[in-house]
Design a protein around this motif. Structure first.
Motif: not given
Length: 352
Positions: A146-149, A179-182, A123-127
């Protein structure tokens, strides 16, 4: 490797929630398709956050149903609903590393150390934070926290992802990037997502559909393009985007309205008698300006491909117009122009 999967369907049926005399939800009906991202947008107190909290199990509805994949979850405890939630506050554990924060939900579910660390690292790689796994929250920026959250919410593979104004505490540039990342992550994972925000730009840029709420009711839920171009109500028209409010008079057996000597078709004819004074809603991009005429240009705001001009009519009415910057170059402050309001049918202001 993070696998893409089909999300769950979510449906609110006749949802009601009152706080004393305040109707936070007044018969809310909404269907979210599997894998869809729907944003709820509206002013403070409209009920959007209450709807999200009812879905999460953090609030109990007074009436109505909350269906997830067709099963009513009203009465199911929050920790049994299989929801991932990201709040405005990051809510990370300061004494845990980034890796352990992401894997915390898996730990509660009895996953072994090796399994949860592997999942958390994926998941950390994903974000984009795989190199930050051993850091602590205070060593991260607000956007990174917020990416970690977000990674923590996704780690448990929830059926539905709930985002409660997750970007409002960030500065403008980071907010746009995140927001684009989300959106990228949501599309890749394929998770059904309910996103609550008061920021219309955020909602229109990230969502498959946007639901505009007012006083506990859903005024309209549609694609961003349809919501902007074809608002169902005057409230939606005024709330989404920028509007000129112009004085007009109903004419043509209630089918038209006269604005500054120009007759415009009404999108909802027949609601008021001829001669009624009304306020007409016209978007800046529908306004035309041509050199010469009686309106005075007072402001010229360059915005890249588009320039926003401010024109003042002879009666003192101020009109905003968005024109291609090449066209607007001739209309500098101090020049005069003819003002037109386009051919698109117009709505009347909700308090007209």
């Amino acid at each position: 490797m993070i696998e893409t999967k089909t999300g769950a369907s979510v449906e609110f049926r006749g949802l009601r929630r009152e706080f004393g005399d305040v109707k936070a939800l007044d018969g809310l009906n909404l269907l979210i398709e599997p894998g869809e991202l729907v944003a709820l947008l509206g002013p403070s107190g409209c009920g959007k956050t209450t709807a999200l909290r009812v879905l999460a199990g953090l609030e109990q509805a007074d009436a109505g149903e909350v269906l997830v994949d067709g099963s009513d979850v009203v009465g199911v405890p929050a920790n049994k609903r299989d929801m991932g939630m990201v709040f405005q506050a990051y809510s990370l554990f300061p004494n845990l590393t980034v890796l352990d924060n992401v894997g915390f939900g898996l730990r509660l579910r009895g996953q072994g150390t090796a399994t949860r660390q592997k999942r958390a690292q994926e998941l950390l790689e994903l974000v984009g934070l795989d190199t930050h796994a051993k850091r602590y929250p205070h060593q991260l920026s607000g956007g990174q926290q917020q990416r970690v959250a977000l990674a923590r919410a996704l780690a448990i593979e929830p059926r539905v992802l709930l985002l409660d104004e997750p970007l409002s505490a960030l500065d403008a540039q980071v907010r746009t990037q995140l927001r684009d990342e989300i959106r990228r992550l949501q599309l890749r994972v394929g998770i059904t997502t309910l996103f609550v925000t008061h920021d219309q730009e955020e909602a229109l840029s990230i969502a498959d559909r946007v639901g505009v709420m007012k006083s506990g009711r859903l005024e309209q839920c549609d694609t961003p393009a349809a919501l902007y171009a074809r608002p169902a109500t005057a409230f939606v028209a005024e709330f989404v985007g920028t509007m000129n409010h112009l004085a007009g008079t109903v004419t043509g057996s209630g089918a038209e309205v006269d604005v500054a000597g120009q007759r415009l078709k009404l999108a909802e004819p027949g609601e008021r008698p001829d001669g009624a004074a009304v306020r007409v809603l016209v978007r800046p991009e529908s306004v035309t300006l041509e050199t010469g005429g009686t309106a005075r240009i007072t402001d010229h705001s360059f915005r890249g491909a588009v320039t926003r001009l401010t024109a003042v009519l002879p009666d003192g009415t101020t009109v905003l117009a968005d024109l291609p910057s090449v066209t607007a170059a001739e209309l500098l402050p101090g020049t005069t122009a003819d003002v037109g309001f386009g051919s698109r049918p117009v709505l009347l202001a909700s308090d007209a």
